[in-house]
Design a protein around this motif. Structure first.
Motif, short mmCIF file in Angstrom:
data_model
loop_
_atom_site.label_atom_id
_atom_site.label_comp_id
_atom_site.label_asym_id
_atom_site.label_seq_id
_atom_site.Cartn_x
_atom_site.Cartn_y
_atom_site.Cartn_z
N ARG A 88 0.94 -1.15 0.08
CA ARG A 88 -0.02 -0.08 -0.28
C ARG A 88 1.00 1.21 0.10
O ARG A 88 0.51 2.38 -0.34
N VAL A 89 2.06 1.34 0.73
CA VAL A 89 2.92 2.27 0.71
C VAL A 89 3.72 2.60 -0.59
O VAL A 89 3.85 3.57 -0.98
N VAL A 90 4.14 1.54 -1.13
CA VAL A 90 5.01 1.76 -2.36
C VAL A 90 4.33 2.26 -3.55
O VAL A 90 3.31 1.59 -3.67
N THR A 91 4.91 3.24 -3.99
CA THR A 91 4.26 3.72 -5.58
C THR A 91 5.27 3.66 -6.45
O THR A 91 6.29 4.41 -6.56
N ILE A 92 4.96 2.52 -7.18
CA ILE A 92 6.20 2.21 -8.33
C ILE A 92 5.22 1.65 -9.44
O ILE A 92 4.27 0.71 -9.09
N ARG A 93 5.54 1.72 -10.60
CA ARG A 93 4.69 1.05 -11.83
C ARG A 93 5.19 -0.39 -11.78
O ARG A 93 6.46 -0.68 -11.43
N CYS A 118 7.94 -11.88 -12.12
CA CYS A 118 8.99 -10.77 -11.83
C CYS A 118 9.45 -10.23 -12.86
O CYS A 118 9.93 -9.04 -12.90
N LEU A 119 9.82 -10.87 -13.79
CA LEU A 119 10.69 -10.49 -15.12
C LEU A 119 9.59 -9.22 -15.93
O LEU A 119 10.34 -8.23 -16.31
N VAL A 120 8.53 -9.66 -15.82
CA VAL A 120 7.73 -8.51 -16.28
C VAL A 120 7.48 -7.32 -15.62
O VAL A 120 7.69 -6.09 -15.97
N GLY A 121 7.59 -7.66 -14.09
CA GLY A 121 7.63 -6.26 -13.25
C GLY A 121 8.99 -5.62 -13.46
O GLY A 121 8.70 -4.29 -13.54
N VAL A 122 10.09 -6.22 -13.73
CA VAL A 122 11.20 -5.81 -13.71
C VAL A 122 11.31 -4.65 -15.03
O VAL A 122 11.78 -3.52 -15.19
N THR A 123 10.82 -5.49 -16.24
CA THR A 123 10.59 -4.47 -17.42
C THR A 123 9.89 -3.44 -17.12
O THR A 123 10.01 -2.54 -18.04
N HIS A 124 8.67 -3.35 -16.58
CA HIS A 124 7.82 -2.26 -16.22
C HIS A 124 8.59 -1.27 -15.71
O HIS A 124 8.76 0.02 -15.97
N VAL A 125 9.30 -1.57 -14.50
CA VAL A 125 10.05 -0.67 -13.63
C VAL A 125 11.10 0.04 -14.69
O VAL A 125 11.57 1.16 -14.49
N PHE A 126 12.10 -0.95 -15.47
CA PHE A 126 12.97 -0.26 -16.13
C PHE A 126 12.35 0.80 -17.21
O PHE A 126 12.97 1.78 -17.63
N ARG A 127 11.32 0.32 -17.90
CA ARG A 127 10.73 1.17 -18.88
C ARG A 127 10.31 2.47 -18.21
O ARG A 127 10.25 3.59 -18.81
#
Length: 95
Positions: free
Chosen positions: A25-30, A75-84
Motif C-alpha cells: 500500500r505504501v510503495v508507489t512504483i509502476r 518478476c521479469l515482467v515487473g522488472v521490465t515495467h520498472v526499467f521502462r
C-alpha cells in the motif's frame, strides 16, 4: 512427507504476508502488481510443497514447480515495467 525447511518457508510466508500488504500500500512504483502476483505465486508454491507430502504428490509437485516458474516470469515482467518507467522518466528529465 514434508521437510522441516518447507514448514519454515510456509510459516515465514504466513507471517510476512501482512507486512507485505502494508508495504504494498505504501510503495508507489509502476509494475508493483506484477511483483505482488509473483509473491502470491511463490506463496502458493510453498503451500503446495507442504500439501504434496499428504495428497497427490506427483501432481502437486508439478504444480509447485509451475508456480515457481510462473513467479519468475511475473518478476521479469515487473522488472521490465520498472526499467521502462525509469527510462521514460530519465529521458523526460533531460529534454
Amino acid at each position: 512427507m514434508y521437510q522441516e525447511s518447507e514448514i519454515v518457508d510456509l510459516l515465514m510466508v504466513l507471517f510476512l504476508t501482512p507486512i507485505m500488504v502494508v508495504a504494498y500500500r505504501v510503495v508507489t512504483i509502476r509494475g508493483k502488481r506484477w511483483f505482488a502476483a509473483a509473491y502470491l505465486m511463490t506463496a502458493t508454491g510453498y503451500v503446495l510443497t507442504v500439501l504434496e507430502g499428504y495428497v497427490a504428490a506427483g501432481v502437486l509437485n508439478t504444480l509447485e514447480h509451475a508456480t515457481y516458474a510462473f513467479a519468475g516470469v511475473l518478476c521479469l515482467v515487473g522488472v521490465t515495467h520498472v526499467f521502462r518507467a525509469a527510462r521514460t522518466e530519465t529521458e523526460g528529465a533531460t529534454l
